[in-house]
Design a protein around this motif. Structure first.
Motif, PDB file in Angstrom:
ATOM      1  N   PHE A 190      -2.790   2.125  -4.551  1.00  0.00           N
ATOM      2  CA  PHE A 190      -3.899   1.235  -4.900  1.00  0.00           C
ATOM      3  C   PHE A 190      -3.378  -0.142  -5.305  1.00  0.00           C
ATOM      4  O   PHE A 190      -3.937  -1.170  -4.901  1.00  0.00           O
ATOM      5  CB  PHE A 190      -4.728   1.838  -6.036  1.00  0.00           C
ATOM      6  CG  PHE A 190      -5.763   0.883  -6.570  1.00  0.00           C
ATOM      7  CD1 PHE A 190      -6.835   0.497  -5.791  1.00  0.00           C
ATOM      8  CD2 PHE A 190      -5.639   0.353  -7.850  1.00  0.00           C
ATOM      9  CE1 PHE A 190      -7.787  -0.404  -6.266  1.00  0.00           C
ATOM     10  CE2 PHE A 190      -6.582  -0.546  -8.333  1.00  0.00           C
ATOM     11  CZ  PHE A 190      -7.662  -0.922  -7.540  1.00  0.00           C
ATOM     12  N   ALA A 191      -2.316  -0.194  -6.096  1.00  0.00           N
ATOM     13  CA  ALA A 191      -1.772  -1.483  -6.530  1.00  0.00           C
ATOM     14  C   ALA A 191      -1.317  -2.316  -5.339  1.00  0.00           C
ATOM     15  O   ALA A 191      -1.600  -3.521  -5.254  1.00  0.00           O
ATOM     16  CB  ALA A 191      -0.609  -1.255  -7.497  1.00  0.00           C
ATOM     17  N   VAL A 192      -0.616  -1.687  -4.398  1.00  0.00           N
ATOM     18  CA  VAL A 192      -0.115  -2.416  -3.225  1.00  0.00           C
ATOM     19  C   VAL A 192      -1.270  -2.815  -2.305  1.00  0.00           C
ATOM     20  O   VAL A 192      -1.328  -3.950  -1.803  1.00  0.00           O
ATOM     21  CB  VAL A 192       0.926  -1.564  -2.474  1.00  0.00           C
ATOM     22  CG1 VAL A 192       1.327  -2.218  -1.154  1.00  0.00           C
ATOM     23  CG2 VAL A 192       2.156  -1.342  -3.350  1.00  0.00           C
ATOM     24  N   ALA A 193      -2.217  -1.883  -2.093  1.00  0.00           N
ATOM     25  CA  ALA A 193      -3.337  -2.174  -1.197  1.00  0.00           C
ATOM     26  C   ALA A 193      -4.225  -3.274  -1.760  1.00  0.00           C
ATOM     27  O   ALA A 193      -4.707  -4.146  -1.017  1.00  0.00           O
ATOM     28  CB  ALA A 193      -4.159  -0.901  -0.962  1.00  0.00           C
ATOM     29  N   ALA A 194      -4.449  -3.267  -3.066  1.00  0.00           N
ATOM     30  CA  ALA A 194      -5.293  -4.296  -3.672  1.00  0.00           C
ATOM     31  C   ALA A 194      -4.615  -5.660  -3.605  1.00  0.00           C
ATOM     32  O   ALA A 194      -5.246  -6.658  -3.245  1.00  0.00           O
ATOM     33  CB  ALA A 194      -5.613  -3.922  -5.118  1.00  0.00           C
ATOM     34  N   ARG A 195      -3.340  -5.711  -3.937  1.00  0.00           N
ATOM     35  CA  ARG A 195      -2.641  -7.000  -3.922  1.00  0.00           C
ATOM     36  C   ARG A 195      -2.540  -7.561  -2.505  1.00  0.00           C
ATOM     37  O   ARG A 195      -2.561  -8.775  -2.307  1.00  0.00           O
ATOM     38  CB  ARG A 195      -1.262  -6.852  -4.544  1.00  0.00           C
ATOM     39  CG  ARG A 195      -0.549  -8.191  -4.693  1.00  0.00           C
ATOM     40  CD  ARG A 195       0.603  -8.104  -5.653  1.00  0.00           C
ATOM     41  NE  ARG A 195       1.453  -9.269  -5.549  1.00  0.00           N
ATOM     42  CZ  ARG A 195       1.180 -10.471  -6.080  1.00  0.00           C
ATOM     43  NH1 ARG A 195       0.073 -10.653  -6.753  1.00  0.00           N
ATOM     44  NH2 ARG A 195       2.012 -11.484  -5.946  1.00  0.00           N
TER      45      ARG A 195
END
Length: 331
Positions: A190-195
């Motif tokens: 989620f952190a990578v996809a959101a950023r």
């Protein structure tokens, strides 16, 4: 990108000076956009400064302020890849392994529980679920985990509905511990996809619309994996399902909020659920034994708190400000 404007009519100059430290320490323009939103600069303010949105303003600030740190290479991922490394996988598997050993071999329960506790500490100190600062929620988390392990049996005994069985909750607790690895994997994804949505977004609203489905996927994925683990435990040892499943979703949602800068909100949700479970114990021991069954109380308390935190997460984690690296927002 709009050409730089200098002189007394330059509307960006005040913003540039006000946030110079944050801008100089950013590795790319998207990190600056997240930092600006965290400081209260929205798309309307950016348009007042003659830019289409916060992202356009961030691009100009990035071009005009000298770099104080490393510059990101083109296409470089913000915080590593979306996959966990081998060491990280092993560390996040150990707590579950320790709990499984404690549940299956009572004679080795003490050393297995010690292994699980140390491994859990290591996992939460350095993995995708790590917090830069203390969340202030440890006591509430311990209370919720303690109730998951012994609470339903304690309610049964206090209300005179049966005996206290110390081992009744161990299988479900082990399933919760095994959920730590998928929780870490989904938090990283989620952190990578959101950023990754910062660069192609055209404004903060566009970014939020792109992030919310990814948050929904992370929450749904964790709920599905946690439920599957609990179903396996229920088949093996007649473990409870609804209460531990609600607790797993609550802990994951709270941790996501805390990791992305909303530790106080996460702590409030955990505290509310913990207080409801404590009230259940009081009602069970009081004359009349008005408490519902412990499993029902756990499912209701954790489920309600998880729903409230999830609603907050869809608002708070859809903001660009929630996806800054830990050092990006110091200004």
């Amino acid at each position: 990108m709009a050409p730089p404007r200098h002189g007394p009519a330059d509307p960006v100059l005040a913003v540039m000076h006000r946030h110079r430290a944050m801008v100089a320490g950013a590795v790319d323009a998207w990190e600056i956009a997240a930092g600006l939103e965290a400081c209260g600069v929205n798309d309307g303010e950016a348009r007042r400064l003659r830019h289409r949105d916060v992202f356009g303003l961030a691009e100009e600030l990035y071009a005009r302020v000298p770099r104080a740190g490393r510059v990101a290479a083109p296409g470089e991922p913000a915080a590593g890849g979306a996959w966990l490394g081998g060491w990280t996988v092993a560390v996040h598997l150990l707590p579950g392994a320790g709990c499984v050993l404690a549940a299956r071999f009572p004679a080795a329960a003490a050393p297995a529980a010690g292994l699980a506790a140390v491994a859990l500490w290591a996992a939460l100190r350095g993995g995708p679920l790590r917090l830069a600062h203390g969340a202030g929620a440890a006591i509430w988390t311990y209370g919720l985990l303690g109730f998951a392990l012994y609470g339903p049996q304690a309610v049964t005994a206090l209300a005179g509905r049966g005996r206290f069985d110390t081992g009744a909750g161990t299988a479900a607790f082990a399933a919760l511990a095994l959920g730590l690895l998928p929780a870490a994997a989904l938090a990283r994804w989620f952190a990578v996809a959101a950023r990754a949505q910062l660069a192609p977004s055209h404004g903060l609203a566009d970014f939020a619309d792109a992030v919310r489905p990814r948050l929904a996927a992370a929450l749904a994925g964790h709920a599905a994996v946690q439920t599957a683990l609990l179903l396996a435990a229920a088949v093996a040892e007649s473990a409870p399902l609804a209460g531990p499943a609600a607790l797993g979703v609550l802990l994951f949602t709270a941790r996501l909020l805390a990791v992305h800068g909303h530790a106080a909100t996460a702590a409030a949700g955990l505290a509310a659920a913990c207080a409801a479970e404590a009230l259940t114990l009081v009602l069970a021991a009081a004359p009349g034994h008005l408490a519902p069954p412990g499993g029902t109380a756990e499912a209701a308390a954790c489920g309600a708190a998880a729903l409230v935190l999830a609603a907050r997460a869809f608002r708070l984690l859809a903001r660009a400000a929630a996806h800054r690296p830990p050092l990006a927002g110091r200004h």
